[in-house]
Design a protein around this motif. Structure first.
Motif, short mmCIF file in Angstrom:
data_model
loop_
_atom_site.label_atom_id
_atom_site.label_comp_id
_atom_site.label_asym_id
_atom_site.label_seq_id
_atom_site.Cartn_x
_atom_site.Cartn_y
_atom_site.Cartn_z
N SER A 1 0.85 -1.31 -0.05
CA SER A 1 -0.10 0.07 0.12
C SER A 1 0.68 1.38 0.03
N GLU A 2 2.08 1.14 0.40
CA GLU A 2 3.18 2.36 0.44
C GLU A 2 3.66 2.53 -1.00
N CYS A 3 4.21 1.39 -1.41
CA CYS A 3 5.02 1.83 -2.69
C CYS A 3 4.53 1.14 -3.82
N GLY A 4 3.14 0.35 -3.61
CA GLY A 4 2.56 -0.26 -5.02
C GLY A 4 3.26 -1.65 -5.66
N MET A 5 4.31 -2.25 -4.97
CA MET A 5 4.90 -3.15 -5.47
C MET A 5 4.25 -4.53 -5.15
N VAL A 6 4.21 -5.59 -5.78
CA VAL A 6 3.87 -6.89 -5.56
C VAL A 6 4.74 -7.31 -4.29
N ILE A 7 3.88 -8.15 -3.36
CA ILE A 7 4.73 -8.59 -2.21
C ILE A 7 4.96 -10.15 -2.55
N GLU A 8 6.12 -10.28 -2.98
CA GLU A 8 6.81 -11.50 -3.47
C GLU A 8 7.28 -12.51 -2.37
N ASP A 9 7.36 -11.85 -1.05
CA ASP A 9 8.27 -12.64 -0.10
C ASP A 9 7.51 -11.98 1.33
N LEU A 10 7.19 -13.01 2.21
CA LEU A 10 6.55 -12.76 3.39
C LEU A 10 7.45 -12.32 4.59
N ARG A 11 8.58 -12.73 4.36
CA ARG A 11 9.61 -12.53 5.46
C ARG A 11 9.46 -11.35 6.28
N ASP A 12 9.57 -10.20 5.47
CA ASP A 12 9.15 -8.82 6.11
C ASP A 12 7.96 -8.10 5.72
N ALA A 13 6.70 -9.08 5.76
CA ALA A 13 5.47 -8.57 5.44
C ALA A 13 4.89 -8.08 6.74
N SER A 14 3.88 -7.00 6.55
CA SER A 14 3.22 -6.31 7.85
C SER A 14 1.75 -5.86 7.08
N GLN A 15 0.83 -6.00 8.10
CA GLN A 15 -0.32 -5.76 7.71
C GLN A 15 -1.12 -4.45 8.77
N VAL A 16 -1.62 -3.83 8.40
CA VAL A 16 -2.34 -2.72 9.18
C VAL A 16 -3.86 -2.64 9.20
N VAL A 17 -4.77 -3.25 10.14
CA VAL A 17 -5.76 -3.53 10.20
C VAL A 17 -6.61 -2.41 11.21
N ILE A 18 -7.63 -1.80 10.64
CA ILE A 18 -8.42 -0.84 11.32
C ILE A 18 -9.94 -1.61 11.95
N LYS A 19 -10.33 -0.67 13.04
CA LYS A 19 -11.76 -1.45 13.43
C LYS A 19 -12.88 -1.60 12.58
N THR B 1 10.16 -16.83 14.53
CA THR B 1 8.97 -17.82 14.62
C THR B 1 8.46 -18.05 13.25
N LYS B 2 8.43 -16.96 12.39
CA LYS B 2 7.83 -17.21 11.28
C LYS B 2 6.22 -17.26 11.36
N GLU B 3 5.83 -16.42 12.32
CA GLU B 3 4.38 -16.22 12.78
C GLU B 3 3.98 -14.88 12.73
N TRP B 4 2.76 -14.37 12.74
CA TRP B 4 2.23 -13.13 12.80
C TRP B 4 2.23 -12.47 14.26
N VAL B 5 2.98 -11.38 14.49
CA VAL B 5 2.92 -11.17 15.95
C VAL B 5 2.42 -9.58 15.82
N ASP B 6 2.21 -9.05 17.02
CA ASP B 6 1.80 -7.76 17.14
C ASP B 6 2.88 -6.69 16.99
N ALA B 7 3.09 -5.97 16.12
CA ALA B 7 4.30 -5.22 15.83
C ALA B 7 4.62 -4.51 17.06
N ARG B 8 3.61 -3.88 17.81
CA ARG B 8 3.90 -3.05 19.02
C ARG B 8 4.47 -3.70 19.89
N LYS B 9 4.52 -5.36 19.99
CA LYS B 9 5.15 -6.21 21.07
C LYS B 9 6.34 -6.79 20.41
N ALA B 10 6.89 -6.49 19.05
CA ALA B 10 7.85 -7.16 18.57
C ALA B 10 9.11 -6.35 18.87
N TYR B 11 10.11 -7.01 18.45
CA TYR B 11 11.69 -6.44 18.35
C TYR B 11 12.20 -6.27 17.02
#
Length: 168
Positions: free
Chosen positions: A54-72, A107-117
């Motif tokens: 959503s920021e640069c418009g490129m296709v996400i080809e690798d999930l290693r550094d992927a992130s998601q922003v979800v609103i209410k 861990t290759k799992e989705w984690v809460d960004a605000r709790k991540a390092y």
């Protein structure tokens, strides 16, 4: 006489090629830019090659550094570098209330960004350098520090910071 028509023919051929390219792209697979209906604000199961940053418009080809922003209201946006979601989110009215998920490199799992390092020197798609981790390691920073560093331009994209961190 024919030389006068050559520029005209070149323009016509170029227009035909451009129109053909747009028609081809429109008929190819549809990219997911915004996902709706995620009221529980859980991470969306993503597949490589089907989501657009959503920021640069490129296709996400690798999930290693992927992130998601979800609103209410259930809208979800996708990113392939954590620095991208920070920059994109900064001027949004929901920046403090959004649920942010990052793919953890350890861990290759989705984690809460605000709790991540976050590491400072990982090789990431847009070169910010912030890989996300679920477990703390010496030298890693918390979410707030990572966010501030992105907003200040203190990332591997900055040659002075890169030299300072990597010695290159």
């Amino acid at each position: 006489m024919i030389k006068k028509f050559i520029p005209f023919l070149i323009v016509i051929v170029a227009v035909i090629l451009i129109v053909s390219l747009f028609l081809f792209l429109a008929s190819s697979k549809r990219m997911i830019v915004v996902y709706e209906g995620n009221i529980k604000q859980l991470p969306v199961k993503m597949q490589e090659g089907f989501y657009q940053d959503s920021e640069c418009g490129m296709v996400i080809e690798d999930l290693r550094d992927a992130s998601q922003v979800v609103i209410k209201n259930g809208k979800c946006w996708f990113f392939h570098d954590h620095g991208g979601f920070v920059k994109w989110l900064e001027d949004k009215e929901f920046k403090d209330s959004a649920k942010i998920w990052v793919m953890s490199r350890d861990t290759k799992e989705w984690v809460d960004a605000r709790k991540a390092y976050f590491s400072l020197t990982d090789d990431t798609p847009m070169g910010y350098g912030f890989g996300a981790y679920e477990k703390a390691v010496d030298g890693y920073i918390n979410f707030d520090t990572m966010r501030l560093r992105v907003l200040r331009g203190e990332t591997l994209r900055n040659p002075h910071i890169k030299k300072q961190l990597l010695g290159d």
